[in-house]
Design a protein around this motif. Structure first.
Motif, PDB file in Angstrom:
ATOM      1  N   ARG A   1       0.905  -1.254  -0.208  1.00 38.16           N
ATOM      2  CA  ARG A   1      -0.045   0.031   0.088  1.00 38.16           C
ATOM      3  C   ARG A   1       0.963   1.384   0.089  1.00 38.16           C
ATOM      4  O   ARG A   1       0.516   2.206  -0.868  1.00 38.16           O
ATOM      5  CB  ARG A   1      -0.911  -0.074   1.274  1.00 38.16           C
ATOM      6  CG  ARG A   1      -1.881   1.050   1.138  1.00 38.16           C
ATOM      7  CD  ARG A   1      -2.840   0.883   2.567  1.00 38.16           C
ATOM      8  NE  ARG A   1      -2.354   0.790   3.678  1.00 38.16           N
ATOM      9  CZ  ARG A   1      -2.243  -0.316   4.342  1.00 38.16           C
ATOM     10  NH1 ARG A   1      -2.885  -1.538   3.616  1.00 38.16           N
ATOM     11  NH2 ARG A   1      -1.631  -0.543   5.600  1.00 38.16           N
ATOM     12  N   THR A   2       1.974   1.362   0.633  1.00 36.79           N
ATOM     13  CA  THR A   2       3.029   2.372   0.721  1.00 36.79           C
ATOM     14  C   THR A   2       3.469   2.549  -0.543  1.00 36.79           C
ATOM     15  O   THR A   2       3.622   3.655  -1.005  1.00 36.79           O
ATOM     16  CB  THR A   2       3.917   2.088   1.699  1.00 36.79           C
ATOM     17  OG1 THR A   2       3.306   2.204   3.073  1.00 36.79           O
ATOM     18  CG2 THR A   2       4.789   3.329   1.882  1.00 36.79           C
ATOM     19  N   LEU A   3       4.100   1.539  -1.277  1.00 37.23           N
ATOM     20  CA  LEU A   3       4.735   1.603  -2.464  1.00 37.23           C
ATOM     21  C   LEU A   3       3.743   2.016  -3.653  1.00 37.23           C
ATOM     22  O   LEU A   3       3.916   3.022  -4.500  1.00 37.23           O
ATOM     23  CB  LEU A   3       5.111   0.372  -2.863  1.00 37.23           C
ATOM     24  CG  LEU A   3       6.270  -0.146  -2.034  1.00 37.23           C
ATOM     25  CD1 LEU A   3       7.073  -1.518  -2.525  1.00 37.23           C
ATOM     26  CD2 LEU A   3       7.389   1.060  -2.043  1.00 37.23           C
ATOM     27  N   ASP A   4       2.334   1.540  -3.657  1.00 39.17           N
ATOM     28  CA  ASP A   4       1.476   1.711  -4.504  1.00 39.17           C
ATOM     29  C   ASP A   4       0.958   3.247  -4.450  1.00 39.17           C
ATOM     30  O   ASP A   4       0.488   3.843  -5.345  1.00 39.17           O
ATOM     31  CB  ASP A   4       0.380   0.870  -4.376  1.00 39.17           C
ATOM     32  CG  ASP A   4       0.531  -0.479  -4.878  1.00 39.17           C
ATOM     33  OD1 ASP A   4       1.477  -0.666  -5.316  1.00 39.17           O
ATOM     34  OD2 ASP A   4      -0.378  -1.305  -4.503  1.00 39.17           O
ATOM     35  N   ASN A   5       0.913   3.795  -3.274  1.00 39.87           N
ATOM     36  CA  ASN A   5       0.454   5.117  -3.173  1.00 39.87           C
ATOM     37  C   ASN A   5       1.853   6.204  -3.340  1.00 39.87           C
ATOM     38  O   ASN A   5       1.481   7.434  -3.111  1.00 39.87           O
ATOM     39  CB  ASN A   5      -0.205   5.533  -1.759  1.00 39.87           C
ATOM     40  CG  ASN A   5      -1.472   4.472  -1.379  1.00 39.87           C
ATOM     41  OD1 ASN A   5      -2.194   4.461  -2.625  1.00 39.87           O
ATOM     42  ND2 ASN A   5      -1.614   4.090  -0.178  1.00 39.87           N
ATOM     43  N   GLY A   6       2.893   5.887  -3.444  1.00 41.31           N
ATOM     44  CA  GLY A   6       3.835   6.622  -3.730  1.00 41.31           C
ATOM     45  C   GLY A   6       4.698   6.180  -4.849  1.00 41.31           C
ATOM     46  O   GLY A   6       4.377   7.020  -6.064  1.00 41.31           O
ATOM     47  N   LEU A   7       6.024   5.626  -4.940  1.00 44.44           N
ATOM     48  CA  LEU A   7       6.675   5.626  -5.938  1.00 44.44           C
ATOM     49  C   LEU A   7       6.286   4.947  -7.324  1.00 44.44           C
ATOM     50  O   LEU A   7       6.657   5.091  -8.542  1.00 44.44           O
ATOM     51  CB  LEU A   7       8.124   5.196  -5.483  1.00 44.44           C
ATOM     52  CG  LEU A   7       9.311   4.884  -6.519  1.00 44.44           C
ATOM     53  CD1 LEU A   7      10.687   5.518  -5.748  1.00 44.44           C
ATOM     54  CD2 LEU A   7       9.545   3.681  -6.948  1.00 44.44           C
ATOM     55  N   ASP A   8       5.541   3.770  -7.069  1.00 43.52           N
ATOM     56  CA  ASP A   8       5.020   2.879  -8.173  1.00 43.52           C
ATOM     57  C   ASP A   8       4.310   3.706  -9.036  1.00 43.52           C
ATOM     58  O   ASP A   8       3.477   4.506  -8.812  1.00 43.52           O
ATOM     59  CB  ASP A   8       4.326   1.709  -7.381  1.00 43.52           C
ATOM     60  CG  ASP A   8       3.971   0.601  -8.642  1.00 43.52           C
ATOM     61  OD1 ASP A   8       4.978   0.202  -9.318  1.00 43.52           O
ATOM     62  OD2 ASP A   8       2.852   0.020  -8.527  1.00 43.52           O
ATOM     63  N   HIS A   9       4.536   3.390 -10.319  1.00 42.48           N
ATOM     64  CA  HIS A   9       3.651   3.872 -11.674  1.00 42.48           C
ATOM     65  C   HIS A   9       4.001   5.086 -11.595  1.00 42.48           C
ATOM     66  O   HIS A   9       3.028   6.037 -11.988  1.00 42.48           O
ATOM     67  CB  HIS A   9       2.562   3.409 -11.568  1.00 42.48           C
ATOM     68  CG  HIS A   9       2.263   1.934 -11.943  1.00 42.48           C
ATOM     69  ND1 HIS A   9       2.554   0.949 -11.292  1.00 42.48           N
ATOM     70  CD2 HIS A   9       1.608   1.640 -13.136  1.00 42.48           C
ATOM     71  CE1 HIS A   9       1.894  -0.061 -12.047  1.00 42.48           C
ATOM     72  NE2 HIS A   9       1.847   0.237 -13.030  1.00 42.48           N
ATOM     73  N   THR A  10       5.220   5.751 -11.424  1.00 48.20           N
ATOM     74  CA  THR A  10       5.639   7.094 -11.620  1.00 48.20           C
ATOM     75  C   THR A  10       6.770   7.290 -12.280  1.00 48.20           C
ATOM     76  O   THR A  10       7.330   6.271 -12.713  1.00 48.20           O
ATOM     77  CB  THR A  10       5.948   7.796 -10.445  1.00 48.20           C
ATOM     78  OG1 THR A  10       6.885   7.456  -9.668  1.00 48.20           O
ATOM     79  CG2 THR A  10       4.694   7.947  -9.164  1.00 48.20           C
ATOM     80  N   LEU A  11       7.225   8.481 -12.776  1.00 47.46           N
ATOM     81  CA  LEU A  11       8.305   8.639 -13.245  1.00 47.46           C
ATOM     82  C   LEU A  11       9.289   9.056 -12.409  1.00 47.46           C
ATOM     83  O   LEU A  11       9.014  10.139 -12.014  1.00 47.46           O
ATOM     84  CB  LEU A  11       8.251   9.912 -14.557  1.00 47.46           C
ATOM     85  CG  LEU A  11       9.770  10.260 -15.320  1.00 47.46           C
ATOM     86  CD1 LEU A  11      10.168   9.271 -15.780  1.00 47.46           C
ATOM     87  CD2 LEU A  11       9.131  11.527 -16.265  1.00 47.46           C
ATOM     88  N   LEU A  12      10.634   8.396 -12.300  1.00 43.17           N
ATOM     89  CA  LEU A  12      11.398   8.677 -11.447  1.00 43.17           C
ATOM     90  C   LEU A  12      12.633  10.035 -11.959  1.00 43.17           C
ATOM     91  O   LEU A  12      13.141   9.584 -12.904  1.00 43.17           O
ATOM     92  CB  LEU A  12      12.217   7.738 -10.894  1.00 43.17           C
ATOM     93  CG  LEU A  12      11.632   6.848  -9.815  1.00 43.17           C
ATOM     94  CD1 LEU A  12      10.306   6.304 -10.142  1.00 43.17           C
ATOM     95  CD2 LEU A  12      12.638   5.519  -9.448  1.00 43.17           C
ATOM     96  N   VAL A  13      12.522  11.168 -11.119  1.00 45.36           N
ATOM     97  CA  VAL A  13      13.235  12.171 -11.826  1.00 45.36           C
ATOM     98  C   VAL A  13      14.410  12.457 -10.860  1.00 45.36           C
ATOM     99  O   VAL A  13      14.227  12.932  -9.712  1.00 45.36           O
ATOM    100  CB  VAL A  13      12.506  13.362 -11.931  1.00 45.36           C
ATOM    101  CG1 VAL A  13      13.368  14.596 -12.651  1.00 45.36           C
ATOM    102  CG2 VAL A  13      11.093  12.822 -12.907  1.00 45.36           C
ATOM    103  N   PRO A  14      15.815  12.244 -11.230  1.00 44.79           N
ATOM    104  CA  PRO A  14      16.730  12.513 -10.461  1.00 44.79           C
ATOM    105  C   PRO A  14      16.962  14.330 -10.632  1.00 44.79           C
ATOM    106  O   PRO A  14      17.603  14.545 -11.662  1.00 44.79           O
ATOM    107  CB  PRO A  14      18.129  11.971 -10.970  1.00 44.79           C
ATOM    108  CG  PRO A  14      17.683  11.467 -12.262  1.00 44.79           C
ATOM    109  CD  PRO A  14      16.013  11.635 -12.476  1.00 44.79           C
ATOM    110  N   THR A  15      16.535  14.977  -9.897  1.00 45.45           N
ATOM    111  CA  THR A  15      16.472  16.317 -10.116  1.00 45.45           C
ATOM    112  C   THR A  15      17.946  17.106 -10.124  1.00 45.45           C
ATOM    113  O   THR A  15      17.832  18.177 -10.561  1.00 45.45           O
ATOM    114  CB  THR A  15      15.719  17.071  -8.858  1.00 45.45           C
ATOM    115  OG1 THR A  15      16.401  16.971  -7.784  1.00 45.45           O
ATOM    116  CG2 THR A  15      14.215  16.538  -8.960  1.00 45.45           C
ATOM    117  N   GLN A  16      18.947  16.499  -9.736  1.00 43.13           N
ATOM    118  CA  GLN A  16      20.474  16.930  -9.767  1.00 43.13           C
ATOM    119  C   GLN A  16      21.252  16.560 -10.891  1.00 43.13           C
ATOM    120  O   GLN A  16      22.453  16.766 -11.183  1.00 43.13           O
ATOM    121  CB  GLN A  16      21.017  16.610  -8.484  1.00 43.13           C
ATOM    122  CG  GLN A  16      20.623  17.144  -7.203  1.00 43.13           C
ATOM    123  CD  GLN A  16      20.214  18.613  -7.254  1.00 43.13           C
ATOM    124  OE1 GLN A  16      21.152  19.202  -7.396  1.00 43.13           O
ATOM    125  NE2 GLN A  16      19.086  19.118  -6.845  1.00 43.13           N
TER     126      GLN A  16
END
Length: 281
Positions: A55-70
């Motif tokens: 539940r924690t992963l599904d509501n957060g990082l999963d199925h997103t675009l991971l952007v390294p801002t630096q």
């Protein structure tokens, strides 16, 4: 005392890499919980470990675009859709969408260890009282054969698959006359690797160099612009069912042999399709 769960769940994401560009990933998740036994003789009920972490992963990082801002050439600004992510290296790209479609990470690169530590800290902060530490381990699926990563979005999906830049790392099996065709698998996996797959109806503009795909979904408005050469355009939605059917038709038509495709969507799931060149006559 430690409690462990291997292959607890999977994470499907895309990430931005300053060397490879847009990369589709599917990661296995293993978990270790350190703590003290409760009065019931358990550290944490196995029946509750998986849904809590998932539940924690599904509501957060999963199925997103991971952007390294630096990372070099990456910029993030607010826009009408929510956030706008632009890149310059290794190629120009722009992605717009609601804020929840992105995971902004204050790093130069996205690596297994740093993502796992980030998630471990998040879960540890939310741990039950008798759990002292949660440690996650992320890894690629061990694949005997070829694999390719792709990125896409499904505008009709009511869940997080509607996000325009999430991805998967997938196996590909190609059969002709009942026999696996490893050379064809290598050829097509290499061509598909790190491509953006989109539905033809979602193209809003294109020229010889760039293509823009956009749509409105339940979570909001999305768009992505990237080099035309890195896109694969399908006649319908880029579901794994349609990917399998599209590949079966392409491979069979080019080879002149009836072809059966087993296409995976990430880990341990997918679709099977068959096409005969005679069907096109």
């Amino acid at each position: 005392m430690s409690l462990f769960v291997t292959q607890l769940t999977h994470i499907d994401v895309s990430l931005w890499c300053s060397k490879r560009g847009l990369v589709g990933c599917s990661w296995q998740v293993d978990a270790v919980l350190d703590g003290e036994l409760g009065e019931d003789g358990m550290l944490f009920d196995f029946g509750e470990v998986k849904p809590w972490i998932k539940r924690t992963l599904d509501n957060g990082l999963d199925h997103t675009l991971l952007v390294p801002t630096q990372a070099p050439g990456v910029s993030v600004t607010e826009c009408h859709e929510g956030l706008c992510v632009r890149t310059t290296t290794p190629y120009p790209m722009e992605v717009r969408g609601p804020k929840e479609a992105f995971s902004l990470l204050p790093w130069q690169t996205v690596e297994f260890d740093t993502v796992a530590e980030h998630l471990s800290q998040q879960l540890t902060q939310e741990r039950p009282e008798n759990v002292h530490r949660v440690t996650l381990r992320l890894s690629d699926e061990a694949i005997d054969g070829v694999a390719y990563g792709y990125t896409h979005g499904l505008k009709r999906h009511l869940g997080n698959c509607q996000r325009i830049a999430h991805g998967h790392r997938s196996r590909l099996h190609i059969f002709q006359q009942g026999v696996r065709q490893t050379m064809l698998e290598q050829q097509w996996a290499a061509w598909l690797d790190n491509r953006y797959l989109l539905e033809e109806a979602d193209i809003t503009s294109q020229d010889n160099d760039f293509l823009t795909c956009g749509y409105r979904a339940a979570q909001g408005d999305f768009s992505i612009t990237l080099p035309h050469s890195l896109c694969a355009v399908l006649p319908g939605p880029t579901t794994v069912e349609n990917i399998a059917a599209w590949l079966a038709k392409k491979v069979a038509t080019q080879s002149g042999v009836t072809t059966r495709i087993q296409a995976f969507e990430g880990i341990n799931k997918g679709a099977i399709a068959m096409f005969s060149p005679s069907a096109a006559i």
